[in-house]
Enzyme design. Structure first.
Site, short mmCIF file in Angstrom:
data_model
loop_
_atom_site.label_atom_id
_atom_site.label_comp_id
_atom_site.label_asym_id
_atom_site.label_seq_id
_atom_site.Cartn_x
_atom_site.Cartn_y
_atom_site.Cartn_z
N ALA A 69 0.84 -1.21 0.00
CA ALA A 69 0.00 0.00 0.00
C ALA A 69 0.87 1.25 0.00
CB ALA A 69 -0.89 0.01 1.23
N PHE A 71 1.95 2.98 -2.73
CA PHE A 71 2.59 3.28 -4.02
C PHE A 71 1.53 3.84 -4.97
CE2 PHE A 71 6.88 1.91 -5.61
CZ PHE A 71 6.91 2.77 -6.68
N THR A 93 -3.35 3.93 0.95
CA THR A 93 -4.50 4.06 1.83
C THR A 93 -5.49 5.10 1.30
OG1 THR A 93 -3.30 3.38 3.80
CG2 THR A 93 -5.21 4.79 4.17
N ASN A 118 8.99 8.43 5.27
CA ASN A 118 7.91 9.24 4.70
C ASN A 118 6.97 9.71 5.80
OD1 ASN A 118 4.89 8.24 4.35
ND2 ASN A 118 6.20 6.42 4.48
N PHE A 122 -1.35 10.20 4.34
CA PHE A 122 -2.54 9.74 3.61
C PHE A 122 -3.05 10.79 2.61
CE2 PHE A 122 -4.17 6.82 7.32
CZ PHE A 122 -3.18 5.91 7.04
N SER A 187 -0.41 3.39 10.40
CA SER A 187 0.43 4.45 9.83
C SER A 187 0.83 5.38 10.96
CB SER A 187 -0.32 5.24 8.77
OG SER A 187 0.40 6.44 8.52
N ASN A 189 1.69 8.45 10.57
CA ASN A 189 1.59 9.84 10.13
C ASN A 189 0.19 10.45 10.25
OD1 ASN A 189 4.36 9.90 9.35
ND2 ASN A 189 3.81 8.64 7.59
N THR A 190 -0.75 9.73 10.85
CA THR A 190 -2.06 10.31 11.17
C THR A 190 -2.18 10.28 12.69
OG1 THR A 190 -3.08 9.62 9.10
CG2 THR A 190 -4.57 9.99 10.95
N LYS A 223 -3.63 -4.27 9.24
CA LYS A 223 -2.19 -4.03 9.06
C LYS A 223 -1.63 -3.40 10.33
CE LYS A 223 1.16 -1.92 5.88
NZ LYS A 223 1.33 -1.34 4.55
N ASN A 252 3.75 -2.35 8.99
CA ASN A 252 3.86 -1.00 8.42
C ASN A 252 5.28 -0.45 8.71
OD1 ASN A 252 3.07 1.59 7.37
ND2 ASN A 252 0.97 1.09 7.98
N GLY A 299 11.22 -4.36 4.39
CA GLY A 299 12.63 -4.62 4.10
C GLY A 299 12.91 -5.76 3.14
#
Ligand SMILES: Cc1cc2nc3c(=O)[nH]c(=O)nc-3n(C[C@H](O)[C@H](O)[C@H](O)COP(=O)(O)O)c2cc1C
Length: 338
Positions: A69, A71, A93, A118, A122, A187, A189-190, A223, A252, A299
């Protein structure tokens, strides 16, 4: 010249001369264009690996290597991923509401570590637009022969207490179009998203999705983050089994940046080679506690790291950062050597 050599000598130097996000956008623009052009798809198919079919949670995958997810967040290049030879692709996402993501720059390369950080947050077109796009792809007859998963997250503006409704909105629109659905609660980042991995919150989300899925009956996976303690895994596995989940995606990106020199460090989720061991440890820990199917992510950059995930107990594997560094040759080496 092999696909690997072509990518290393020509494509990667061009892409790496651009900022990470500009390179990403250029790749996506080209693959999006190719997705509408049968002659271009046939050219991409020249890189296709030999099939190695496997059946997991009721779906047949032509090979076990998928695109992770993030990309193709908006599902604009699905036919191209299939033509390149991926065994499956995970769109998203996607969030209920469209959102721009965090300010740029928000992707950073670490070639010495074969890693990325990154903090995209989202950025995506939102569930309505993505659903319309996927509906029209299905109607066009260009829907590929590989499973297409859709990964769902919470909209940034939605308060955590309303997270379940937010996921349900996207689920109702997108589950009928997907081969499988992923609930992304990992994630970094949220703000607050990862707290949905805690037992009560996860239980509430999984129960609601289970009820909603009674008619669609799609495989649903969760996930998880690699920054959980192994003790945190027990309740996640138990809730997943009790609520009929089809599997777990592990993992993740990580907030552990110890592999990155301090002066170059950035806020966000770290992916690529430094994540490999940790995510394999999670796959092994889940497998020792459960028979649920596992999709391994983290990885995978060569046949050895791919085999490691399968030997740890994964049925399927996904790549992102390794694909950025190695390109289509990676897919060929993973599908032929594992
Ligand atoms: C730039 C970037 C964006 C990502 N976006 C998402 C996302 O939207 N949703 C998600 O579930 N994972 C996302 N991921 C995480 C990947 O799907 C994958 O789980 C993670 O990068 C570990 O795999 P890798 O080491 O092969 O990259 C993203 C990763 C990167 C590098």
């Amino acid at each position: 010249m092999s696909a690997d050599a072509f990518y290393q000598r020509f494509v990667r130097p061009l892409l790496f001369s651009l900022s990470p996000e500009a390179a990403h956008n250029l790749a996506i623009r080209n693959l999006r264009a190719a997705s509408h052009w049968p002659a271009a798809l046939r050219q991409l198919e020249r890189f296709q690996p030999a099939p190695k079919p496997t059946t997991v949670f009721g779906l047949t995958f032509p090979n076990p290597v998928g695109l992770a997810a993030g990309f193709d967040k908006n599902g604009v290049a699905i036919p191209a991923w299939a033509a390149l030879g991926f065994g499956f692709v995970e769109v998203g996402t996607v969030t209920a509401k469209p959102q721009p993501g965090n300010p740029k720059p928000r992707i950073f390369r670490y070639p010495d570590q074969q890693a990325l950080i990154n903090r995209l947050g989202f950025n995506n077109d939102g569930a309505d637009v993505v659903a319309a796009r996927l509906r029209s792809l299905r109607a066009s007859g260009r829907w590929p022969a590989i499973p297409v998963g859709i990964n769902l997250g919470k909209s940034k503006v939605t308060p955590l207490e309303q997270a379940v409704e937010d996921y349900l909105y996207s689920f109702r629109l997108l589950a009928p179009l997907a081969d499988y659905i992923v609930l992304n609660v990992s994630s970094p980042n949220t703000p607050g998203l990862r707290s949905l991995q805690q037992h009560d919150a996860l239980e509430e989300l999984l129960r609601a999705i289970r009820r909603e899925n009674e008619t669609t009956a799609k495989p649903v996976l969760v996930k998880i983050a690699p920054d959980l303690s192994l003790a945190d895994l027990e309740p996640i596995i138990a809730t997943s089994e009790q609520n009929g989940l089809a599997g777990i995606i592990a993992t993740n990106t990580t907030l552990d940046h110890s592999a990155i020199p301090k002066r170059a460090d950035q806020t966000g989720g770290l992916s690529g080679v430094p994540l490999r061991e940790k995510s394999t440890e999670f796959v092994r820990a889940i497998r020792s506690r459960s028979q649920l199917p596992i999709v391994a992510s983290g990885g995978i950059c060569d046949a050895v790291s791919a085999r490691e995930k399968l030997e740890a107990g994964a049925q399927l594997i996904q790549v992102y950062t390794g694909y950025v560094y190695r390109g289509p040759g990676l897919l060929r080496s993973l599908t032929s050597d594992v």
